[in-house]
Motif scaffolding. Structure first.
Motif, PDB file in Angstrom:
ATOM      1  N   LEU A  36      17.710   7.195  17.407  1.00 35.34           N
ATOM      2  CA  LEU A  36      17.951   7.374  15.974  1.00 35.34           C
ATOM      3  C   LEU A  36      19.107   6.481  15.534  1.00 35.34           C
ATOM      4  CD1 LEU A  36      17.773  11.281  15.794  1.00 35.34           C
ATOM      5  CD2 LEU A  36      15.996   9.676  15.101  1.00 35.34           C
ATOM      6  N   PRO A  37      19.021   5.906  14.335  1.00 37.00           N
ATOM      7  CA  PRO A  37      20.101   5.033  13.869  1.00 37.00           C
ATOM      8  C   PRO A  37      21.371   5.788  13.511  1.00 37.00           C
ATOM      9  CG  PRO A  37      18.449   5.294  12.164  1.00 37.00           C
ATOM     10  CD  PRO A  37      17.894   5.953  13.387  1.00 37.00           C
ATOM     11  N   PHE A  38      21.236   7.092  13.213  1.00 34.08           N
ATOM     12  CA  PHE A  38      22.401   7.903  12.853  1.00 34.08           C
ATOM     13  C   PHE A  38      22.392   9.182  13.683  1.00 34.08           C
ATOM     14  CE2 PHE A  38      21.414   5.397   9.064  1.00 34.08           C
ATOM     15  CZ  PHE A  38      22.651   4.820   8.807  1.00 34.08           C
ATOM     16  N   THR A  39      23.466   9.929  13.590  1.00 35.29           N
ATOM     17  CA  THR A  39      23.611  11.196  14.283  1.00 35.29           C
ATOM     18  C   THR A  39      23.865  12.306  13.262  1.00 35.29           C
ATOM     19  OG1 THR A  39      24.556  10.122  16.239  1.00 35.29           O
ATOM     20  CG2 THR A  39      24.927  12.480  16.003  1.00 35.29           C
ATOM     21  N   GLY A  47      26.068   2.024  13.478  1.00 39.75           N
ATOM     22  CA  GLY A  47      26.874   1.805  14.666  1.00 39.75           C
ATOM     23  C   GLY A  47      26.974   3.003  15.578  1.00 39.75           C
ATOM     24  N   TRP A  48      26.855   4.211  15.030  1.00 37.71           N
ATOM     25  CA  TRP A  48      26.967   5.427  15.821  1.00 37.71           C
ATOM     26  C   TRP A  48      25.598   6.111  15.905  1.00 37.71           C
ATOM     27  CZ3 TRP A  48      31.024   3.608  12.924  1.00 37.71           C
ATOM     28  CH2 TRP A  48      32.250   3.494  13.573  1.00 37.71           C
ATOM     29  N   GLY A  49      24.673   5.467  16.557  1.00 38.76           N
ATOM     30  CA  GLY A  49      23.324   6.001  16.696  1.00 38.76           C
ATOM     31  C   GLY A  49      23.232   7.051  17.792  1.00 38.76           C
ATOM     32  N   THR A  50      22.041   7.638  17.924  1.00 39.43           N
ATOM     33  CA  THR A  50      21.815   8.722  18.872  1.00 39.43           C
ATOM     34  C   THR A  50      20.657   8.388  19.798  1.00 39.43           C
ATOM     35  OG1 THR A  50      22.574  10.364  17.264  1.00 39.43           O
ATOM     36  CG2 THR A  50      21.303  11.185  19.113  1.00 39.43           C
TER      37      THR A  50
END
Length: 278
Positions: A36-39, A47-50
């Motif tokens: 996932l591109p985000f969390t 930048g903070w993907g999951t």
């Protein structure tokens, strides 16, 4: 968009042991990986993907025994296992911007700027869960006249491993962009309040190795009243056992044993601990 791959497969076998016994089994396995591109509850900028990986296993073994033309017994054993691990990308370490963090947690803490954006981790370096379930079932079926009677029982044993180190990386809440740029304490900015509105952090033993057991029994009768009417009547009772933790890390609170007025020095009144607490 999120990327996900799923690799499932199933195997099945049947074997006739004798004229009265038939053995069958089934095995299922799936491996799912999602990026996932985000969390959730974390950075709202890239930048903070999951990365989430999950594996499922299921095995069942059944034995059908025929005593007579109207009496059979079906015994089953099953095993189910789930393993899931969620991790978050951390492109910026705290040391890269001159921020000190506890040993073992080099990642940038979550920083939420009210009404603008959130950067950093969601407070958890990872989220891990493993569940093993063992199932035993037995059902006796009897057909007599207009009645089709079934009586059975079930027992389940659950093993749950949950490790969620919540906010060990820390979390900061800042109310405005100037506060974000300054980041000073109350003494540094000459006021009664720090520019950091709220800070959260935690430490401790987060892993729990819990155990549960469930039991159930039932009786059911399908009564063929007429050629066009069948009455299904039955009763089932289920018991869900309380949780336990093999290391004694499950405490609780009993308001019936707590004092109504706590002293200013504090009290442990009402708190209960398991017998295996260390």
């Amino acid at each position: 968009p999120p990327r996900s791959t799923l690799f499932p497969y199933t195997t099945l076998f049947r074997s006739k042991l004798s004229d009265r016994n038939q053995l069958s089994g089934r095995f299922f396995h799936s491996n799912d990986s999602t990026n996932l591109p985000f969390t959730p509850f974390s950075a709202t900028v890239p930048g903070w993907g999951t990365t989430f990986t999950a594996s499922n296993y299921m095995f069942t073994l059944s034995d059908l025994h025929t005593f007579s033309s109207n009496l059979t017994n079906l015994a089953r054993f099953g095993f189910m296992r789930f393993t899931g691990l969620q991790t978050q990308a951390n492109p910026v370490n705290a040391s890269d911007i001159g921020m000190a963090t506890p040993d073992g947690f080099p990642t940038l803490p979550g920083i939420q700027l009210t009404g603008l954006f959130t950067i950093g981790s969601f407070g958890e370096p990872f989220y891990f869960q493993n569940t093993n379930t063992y199932v035993w079932q037995d059902t006796i079926s009897l057909t007599r006249g207009r009645h089709s009677l079934r009586v059975g029982g079930e027992f389940k044993r659950h093993q749950l491993v949950l490790n969620v180190p919540f906010t060990t990386a820390g979390f900061l809440l800042i109310q405005s962009f100037p506060d974000f740029l300054l980041g000073q304490s109350a003494a540094q900015n000459g006021s009664s309040q720090s520019n950091i509105f709220q800070s959260t952090g935690s430490a401790g033993l987060f892993r729990k190795d819990e155990r549960y057991f469930d039991a159930a029994g039932f009786v059911q009768d399908d009564f063929h009243a007429t050629r066009r009417l069948t009455i299904n009547a039955g009763l089932r009772y289920e018991f869900f056992g309380p949780p336990s933790e093999i290391h004694g890390f499950l405490s609780s609170f009993d308001p019936a044993t707590a004092v109504s007025q706590a002293p200013v020095t504090g009290t442990f009144s009402g708190f209960t601990l398991p017998g295996n607490y260390k």
